[in-house]
Design a protein around this motif. Sequence first.
Motif, PDB file in Angstrom:
ATOM      1  N   TRP A 112      34.860  -8.518 -44.439  1.00 18.98           N
ATOM      2  CA  TRP A 112      35.515  -9.831 -44.402  1.00 18.98           C
ATOM      3  C   TRP A 112      36.258 -10.015 -45.727  1.00 18.98           C
ATOM      4  CZ3 TRP A 112      35.054 -13.819 -40.607  1.00 18.98           C
ATOM      5  CH2 TRP A 112      34.253 -13.471 -39.512  1.00 18.98           C
ATOM      6  N   TYR A 113      37.516 -10.446 -45.632  1.00 18.93           N
ATOM      7  CA  TYR A 113      38.358 -10.631 -46.804  1.00 18.93           C
ATOM      8  C   TYR A 113      38.589 -12.120 -47.049  1.00 18.93           C
ATOM      9  CZ  TYR A 113      39.246  -5.682 -45.966  1.00 18.93           C
ATOM     10  OH  TYR A 113      39.090  -4.332 -45.769  1.00 18.93           O
ATOM     11  N   GLY A 114      38.349 -12.571 -48.288  1.00 21.19           N
ATOM     12  CA  GLY A 114      38.464 -13.989 -48.601  1.00 21.19           C
ATOM     13  C   GLY A 114      39.566 -14.299 -49.591  1.00 21.19           C
ATOM     14  N   GLU A 115      40.191 -15.448 -49.397  1.00 20.71           N
ATOM     15  CA  GLU A 115      41.228 -15.916 -50.318  1.00 20.71           C
ATOM     16  C   GLU A 115      40.966 -17.376 -50.654  1.00 20.71           C
ATOM     17  OE1 GLU A 115      44.762 -15.742 -52.665  1.00 20.71           O
ATOM     18  OE2 GLU A 115      43.415 -14.213 -51.837  1.00 20.71           O
ATOM     19  N   VAL A 116      41.011 -17.702 -51.952  1.00 15.43           N
ATOM     20  CA  VAL A 116      40.725 -19.057 -52.444  1.00 15.43           C
ATOM     21  C   VAL A 116      41.995 -19.681 -53.015  1.00 15.43           C
ATOM     22  CG1 VAL A 116      39.313 -20.456 -53.997  1.00 15.43           C
ATOM     23  CG2 VAL A 116      38.414 -18.286 -53.102  1.00 15.43           C
ATOM     24  N   LYS A 117      42.285 -20.917 -52.581  1.00 22.18           N
ATOM     25  CA  LYS A 117      43.384 -21.676 -53.177  1.00 22.18           C
ATOM     26  C   LYS A 117      42.858 -23.046 -53.581  1.00 22.18           C
ATOM     27  CE  LYS A 117      46.602 -18.617 -52.701  1.00 22.18           C
ATOM     28  NZ  LYS A 117      47.148 -17.933 -53.907  1.00 22.18           N
ATOM     29  N   SER A 118      43.304 -23.524 -54.741  1.00 29.06           N
ATOM     30  CA  SER A 118      42.814 -24.806 -55.244  1.00 29.06           C
ATOM     31  C   SER A 118      43.973 -25.693 -55.668  1.00 29.06           C
ATOM     32  CB  SER A 118      41.864 -24.593 -56.425  1.00 29.06           C
ATOM     33  OG  SER A 118      42.555 -23.962 -57.503  1.00 29.06           O
ATOM     34  N   GLY A 119      43.694 -27.000 -55.750  1.00 28.90           N
ATOM     35  CA  GLY A 119      44.725 -27.926 -56.192  1.00 28.90           C
ATOM     36  C   GLY A 119      44.211 -29.353 -56.234  1.00 28.90           C
ATOM     37  N   GLU A 120      45.109 -30.251 -56.569  1.00 26.87           N
ATOM     38  CA  GLU A 120      44.783 -31.666 -56.690  1.00 26.87           C
ATOM     39  C   GLU A 120      45.722 -32.491 -55.812  1.00 26.87           C
ATOM     40  OE1 GLU A 120      43.234 -32.325 -61.150  1.00 26.87           O
ATOM     41  OE2 GLU A 120      45.279 -31.540 -61.034  1.00 26.87           O
ATOM     42  N   VAL A 121      45.273 -33.659 -55.421  1.00 28.86           N
ATOM     43  CA  VAL A 121      46.112 -34.569 -54.644  1.00 28.86           C
ATOM     44  C   VAL A 121      47.146 -35.201 -55.577  1.00 28.86           C
ATOM     45  CG1 VAL A 121      46.141 -36.699 -53.288  1.00 28.86           C
ATOM     46  CG2 VAL A 121      44.265 -35.060 -52.999  1.00 28.86           C
ATOM     47  N   ASN A 122      48.410 -35.188 -55.147  1.00 26.36           N
ATOM     48  CA  ASN A 122      49.451 -35.853 -55.933  1.00 26.36           C
ATOM     49  C   ASN A 122      49.948 -37.090 -55.197  1.00 26.36           C
ATOM     50  OD1 ASN A 122      51.254 -34.919 -53.906  1.00 26.36           O
ATOM     51  ND2 ASN A 122      51.567 -33.001 -55.032  1.00 26.36           N
ATOM     52  N   LYS A 143      44.314  -6.226 -37.042  1.00 24.01           N
ATOM     53  CA  LYS A 143      43.723  -7.505 -37.447  1.00 24.01           C
ATOM     54  C   LYS A 143      42.383  -7.304 -38.152  1.00 24.01           C
ATOM     55  CE  LYS A 143      45.806  -9.656 -33.406  1.00 24.01           C
ATOM     56  NZ  LYS A 143      45.529 -10.208 -32.068  1.00 24.01           N
ATOM     57  N   LYS A 144      42.174  -8.062 -39.206  1.00 23.41           N
ATOM     58  CA  LYS A 144      40.941  -7.990 -39.972  1.00 23.41           C
ATOM     59  C   LYS A 144      40.303  -9.381 -40.070  1.00 23.41           C
ATOM     60  CE  LYS A 144      41.571  -3.708 -40.396  1.00 23.41           C
ATOM     61  NZ  LYS A 144      40.766  -2.837 -39.524  1.00 23.41           N
ATOM     62  N   ASN A 145      39.054  -9.417 -40.511  1.00 20.53           N
ATOM     63  CA  ASN A 145      38.307 -10.677 -40.625  1.00 20.53           C
ATOM     64  C   ASN A 145      38.713 -11.424 -41.890  1.00 20.53           C
ATOM     65  OD1 ASN A 145      36.751 -10.066 -38.292  1.00 20.53           O
ATOM     66  ND2 ASN A 145      35.433  -8.759 -39.538  1.00 20.53           N
ATOM     67  N   GLU A 188      47.446 -18.680 -34.000  1.00 19.02           N
ATOM     68  CA  GLU A 188      48.425 -17.728 -34.528  1.00 19.02           C
ATOM     69  C   GLU A 188      47.991 -16.289 -34.316  1.00 19.02           C
ATOM     70  OE1 GLU A 188      49.909 -18.375 -38.473  1.00 19.02           O
ATOM     71  OE2 GLU A 188      49.834 -20.545 -38.246  1.00 19.02           O
ATOM     72  N   ASP A 189      46.682 -16.060 -34.175  1.00 22.42           N
ATOM     73  CA  ASP A 189      46.127 -14.749 -33.813  1.00 22.42           C
ATOM     74  C   ASP A 189      46.491 -13.645 -34.816  1.00 22.42           C
ATOM     75  OD1 ASP A 189      44.550 -13.180 -32.137  1.00 22.42           O
ATOM     76  OD2 ASP A 189      46.264 -12.534 -30.924  1.00 22.42           O
ATOM     77  N   LYS A 190      46.418 -13.994 -36.110  1.00 25.48           N
ATOM     78  CA  LYS A 190      46.734 -13.010 -37.149  1.00 25.48           C
ATOM     79  C   LYS A 190      45.501 -12.268 -37.663  1.00 25.48           C
ATOM     80  CE  LYS A 190      51.086 -13.991 -37.225  1.00 25.48           C
ATOM     81  NZ  LYS A 190      52.089 -13.988 -38.241  1.00 25.48           N
ATOM     82  N   PHE A 191      44.303 -12.831 -37.397  1.00 26.89           N
ATOM     83  CA  PHE A 191      43.062 -12.239 -37.883  1.00 26.89           C
ATOM     84  C   PHE A 191      42.121 -11.945 -36.720  1.00 26.89           C
ATOM     85  CE2 PHE A 191      44.478 -15.345 -41.176  1.00 26.89           C
ATOM     86  CZ  PHE A 191      44.850 -14.430 -42.152  1.00 26.89           C
ATOM     87  N   ALA A 192      41.254 -10.969 -36.907  1.00 27.73           N
ATOM     88  CA  ALA A 192      40.271 -10.642 -35.866  1.00 27.73           C
ATOM     89  C   ALA A 192      39.301 -11.804 -35.679  1.00 27.73           C
ATOM     90  CB  ALA A 192      39.519  -9.364 -36.238  1.00 27.73           C
ATOM     91  N   ASN A 193      38.779 -12.293 -36.790  1.00 29.90           N
ATOM     92  CA  ASN A 193      37.906 -13.470 -36.821  1.00 29.90           C
ATOM     93  C   ASN A 193      38.253 -14.248 -38.077  1.00 29.90           C
ATOM     94  OD1 ASN A 193      35.840 -12.845 -34.560  1.00 29.90           O
ATOM     95  ND2 ASN A 193      35.843 -10.970 -35.780  1.00 29.90           N
ATOM     96  N   VAL A 194      38.034 -15.556 -38.039  1.00 32.46           N
ATOM     97  CA  VAL A 194      38.377 -16.355 -39.218  1.00 32.46           C
ATOM     98  C   VAL A 194      37.327 -17.437 -39.447  1.00 32.46           C
ATOM     99  CG1 VAL A 194      39.848 -17.917 -37.876  1.00 32.46           C
ATOM    100  CG2 VAL A 194      40.206 -17.705 -40.345  1.00 32.46           C
TER     101      VAL A 194
END
Length: 203
Positions: free
Chosen positions: A62-72, A141-143, A173-179
Amino acid sequence: HRYKSKSQNTQKGMMSEFIAHLIINKVLDNLKTISIFFNKEELNIKKGFDLTYVDTDGTAIWYGEVKSGEVNKESTPDSKNSELLGKAKTSLEDFLSGARPNLWDSVIIEAQLSFAVEKSKKVGDLLKMDISQITHAPSSKKNAILISVLFHDIKSKITAEQVRQTLASVIAEDKFANVILFSIQKSTYSKIEKFLEEELGVK
């Protein structure tokens, strides 16, 4: 020095990855982390995949990606969170396109450091199989684990409905095997920073 010398945006990113690393390891007990939090070669944040995991039965990565931010001023917690998850999805799609096969080299090294020899070989074989499939069939497709970390007053919260809608959209969108989607909200990253400094006796 690794943390304090960085820009505020980079500090937020580092803290977000750290939070995600801790929480996901507690919540998803069917996955075992491969990731090592920091780069080993330099005092910097990780390059490539933010987080990587293997199923406890040793059958998939399983491959993970983290994005962070603040409300403007132009956003709400829900709209900003949707934006962050969208950025995580786009970034991970790029990584999994096969355009940068060297990304897997560091993950294989992390597996060697994270597991005993026999287990690390099995995980390494899975990772090599993934990159081979992606290289020869970019549509493979990957997880995926898409993670958002929103820094905003928790009196105004992300709603579960927004996360459900985003998940449904990603699945369609069907870009990943599982999400899997993770949305984390904290009022400020500085509170976590202060807590860690107190725990570690850092000034």
